[in-house]
Design a protein around this motif. Structure first.
Motif, PDB file in Angstrom:
ATOM      1  N   HIS A 113      -5.392  26.764 -20.207  1.00  0.00           N
ATOM      2  CA  HIS A 113      -4.245  26.350 -19.398  1.00  0.00           C
ATOM      3  C   HIS A 113      -3.249  25.479 -20.170  1.00  0.00           C
ATOM      4  CE1 HIS A 113      -7.419  27.005 -16.187  1.00  0.00           C
ATOM      5  NE2 HIS A 113      -6.464  27.859 -15.859  1.00  0.00           N
ATOM      6  N   ARG A 114      -3.582  24.191 -20.320  1.00  0.00           N
ATOM      7  CA  ARG A 114      -2.623  23.224 -20.839  1.00  0.00           C
ATOM      8  C   ARG A 114      -2.229  23.498 -22.291  1.00  0.00           C
ATOM      9  NH1 ARG A 114      -6.483  18.414 -19.021  1.00  0.00           N
ATOM     10  NH2 ARG A 114      -7.940  20.058 -19.700  1.00  0.00           N
ATOM     11  N   SER A 115      -3.202  23.805 -23.146  1.00  0.00           N
ATOM     12  CA  SER A 115      -2.876  24.058 -24.547  1.00  0.00           C
ATOM     13  C   SER A 115      -2.017  25.307 -24.694  1.00  0.00           C
ATOM     14  CB  SER A 115      -4.153  24.199 -25.382  1.00  0.00           C
ATOM     15  OG  SER A 115      -4.916  25.316 -24.949  1.00  0.00           O
ATOM     16  N   VAL A 116      -2.279  26.325 -23.890  1.00  0.00           N
ATOM     17  CA  VAL A 116      -1.497  27.562 -23.946  1.00  0.00           C
ATOM     18  C   VAL A 116      -0.048  27.289 -23.535  1.00  0.00           C
ATOM     19  CG1 VAL A 116      -1.197  29.847 -22.906  1.00  0.00           C
ATOM     20  CG2 VAL A 116      -3.483  29.070 -23.605  1.00  0.00           C
ATOM     21  N   PHE A 117       0.117  26.515 -22.474  1.00  0.00           N
ATOM     22  CA  PHE A 117       1.468  26.190 -22.001  1.00  0.00           C
ATOM     23  C   PHE A 117       2.234  25.383 -23.040  1.00  0.00           C
ATOM     24  CE2 PHE A 117       4.198  22.955 -20.033  1.00  0.00           C
ATOM     25  CZ  PHE A 117       5.154  23.775 -19.441  1.00  0.00           C
ATOM     26  N   VAL A 118       1.627  24.313 -23.560  1.00  0.00           N
ATOM     27  CA  VAL A 118       2.316  23.446 -24.522  1.00  0.00           C
ATOM     28  C   VAL A 118       2.608  24.201 -25.817  1.00  0.00           C
ATOM     29  CG1 VAL A 118       2.119  21.361 -25.924  1.00  0.00           C
ATOM     30  CG2 VAL A 118       1.369  21.339 -23.527  1.00  0.00           C
ATOM     31  N   ALA A 119       1.645  24.974 -26.295  1.00  0.00           N
ATOM     32  CA  ALA A 119       1.863  25.753 -27.521  1.00  0.00           C
ATOM     33  C   ALA A 119       3.032  26.715 -27.345  1.00  0.00           C
ATOM     34  CB  ALA A 119       0.594  26.515 -27.890  1.00  0.00           C
ATOM     35  N   GLY A 120       3.123  27.328 -26.169  1.00  0.00           N
ATOM     36  CA  GLY A 120       4.233  28.238 -25.902  1.00  0.00           C
ATOM     37  C   GLY A 120       5.572  27.536 -25.942  1.00  0.00           C
ATOM     38  N   ARG A 121       5.638  26.320 -25.403  1.00  0.00           N
ATOM     39  CA  ARG A 121       6.896  25.560 -25.412  1.00  0.00           C
ATOM     40  C   ARG A 121       7.292  25.165 -26.840  1.00  0.00           C
ATOM     41  NH1 ARG A 121       9.472  23.324 -20.921  1.00  0.00           N
ATOM     42  NH2 ARG A 121       8.993  24.599 -19.092  1.00  0.00           N
TER      43      ARG A 121
END
Length: 297
Positions: free
Chosen positions: A258-266
């Motif tokens: 969840h969180r790592s995927v979202f932040v990495a995408g940004r």
């Protein structure tokens, strides 16, 4: 052969040619060490016939070539008559620096295999005198740290496009599966609100719009992304200036869903929009039971 950038690297033994050739390889040059001078024109011709596959060449030519080295001046003069363009980088260092380096490496000086290092240095300086006079660039590596030498090489031989396009990979991961071993920077985002505890979001990845909206709505996420984005914007140009050719930015949460995927995408999007050459990887999504393929954020 104007489409080939040919750099001849020469100079004093112990002045740093080995380190320079490594940096040239990182800049995408096809490198050959200890090539006899008589082969330079033919090698340049072969490169020019490679249909653009080899456009940058760095050749180390030095006194290790023994009697072959003495033909270098004549070869250079012939190349100039034929219109073969080249640059020459001459590396030198103070006698005491070269002596210290040879003492530390316990190697024999090529010009004094059975004598004193100082005698070999004197012979080599005399032999290189005419070659030094033809140098396009001269670098004295006495007291020069490797990072500073790298900076000089990048400044001289990296084109503007290469200088601005270091390869960057942003990778998300789960700490429960281990930190990526090749990461240059690691950021822990386990303090952000976790969608895992929302039943409707539990099996969706951070690339899903509804998961991203949940993570982003919290002020702490917005504050963190502003600070992280500023840090990345500051660091990346300085890594490029230092001559780094590859950068791995790792973003980790508990399971890597969840969180790592979202932040990495940004972070990926921010770097991509600034024109950097950047890739995005979600290393540990495969370990999770998700409802949809995450795609690219």
């Amino acid at each position: 052969m104007d489409d080939i950038r040919l750099v001849i690297i020469t100079g004093m033994s112990g002045a740093g040619k080995t380190q320079v050739i490594r940096e040239m390889e990182d800049l995408g040059y096809f490198c050959v060490d200890n090539l006899p001078p008589t082969f330079i024109p033919k090698f340049a011709e072969l490169c020019s016939q490679s249909a653009g596959r080899v456009s940058k060449v760095a050749l180390v030519i030095d006194t290790r070539g023994r009697e072959f080295f003495d033909t270098l001046i004549q070869v250079l003069e012939d190349m100039e008559k034929q219109g073969i363009m080249y640059e020459m980088l001459f590396l030198e260092a103070a006698d005491e620096t070269i002596i210290r380096r040879y003492k530390e490496s316990r190697r024999r000086h090529p010009m004094a295999p059975h004598g004193r290092i100082s005698e070999g240095i004197a012979r080599e300086r005399e032999r290189l005198d005419r070659v030094r006079g033809r140098a396009t660039h001269i670098i004295d590596t006495s007291g020069l740290k490797i990072a500073k030498l790298k900076e000089k090489i990048v400044g001289l031989f990296a084109s503007e496009r290469e200088f601005e396009r270091m390869n960057i990979t942003v990778v998300s991961f789960g700490f429960k599966y281990g930190i990526p071993l090749d990461a240059d920077m690691v950021f822990d985002v386990r303090f952000l609100p976790n969608p895992f505890y929302v039943e409707s979001l539990r099996r969706k990845s951070g690339a899903a719009a509804e998961v991203g909206e949940y993570i982003w709505k919290w002020p702490i996420t917005q504050q963190f992304m502003e600070k992280l984005g500023g840090l990345v914007d500051f660091l990346v140009p300085n890594y490029i200036k230092e001559g780094k050719s590859q950068l791995i930015i790792a973003i980790g949460c508990t399971g890597g869903l969840h969180r790592s995927v979202f932040v990495a995408g940004r972070i990926y999007e921010g770097l991509r929009d600034k024109g950097y050459k950047v890739n995005l990887e979600h290393r540990d999504i495969k370990h999770n039971d998700v409802e949809e393929h995450p795609g690219r954020c």
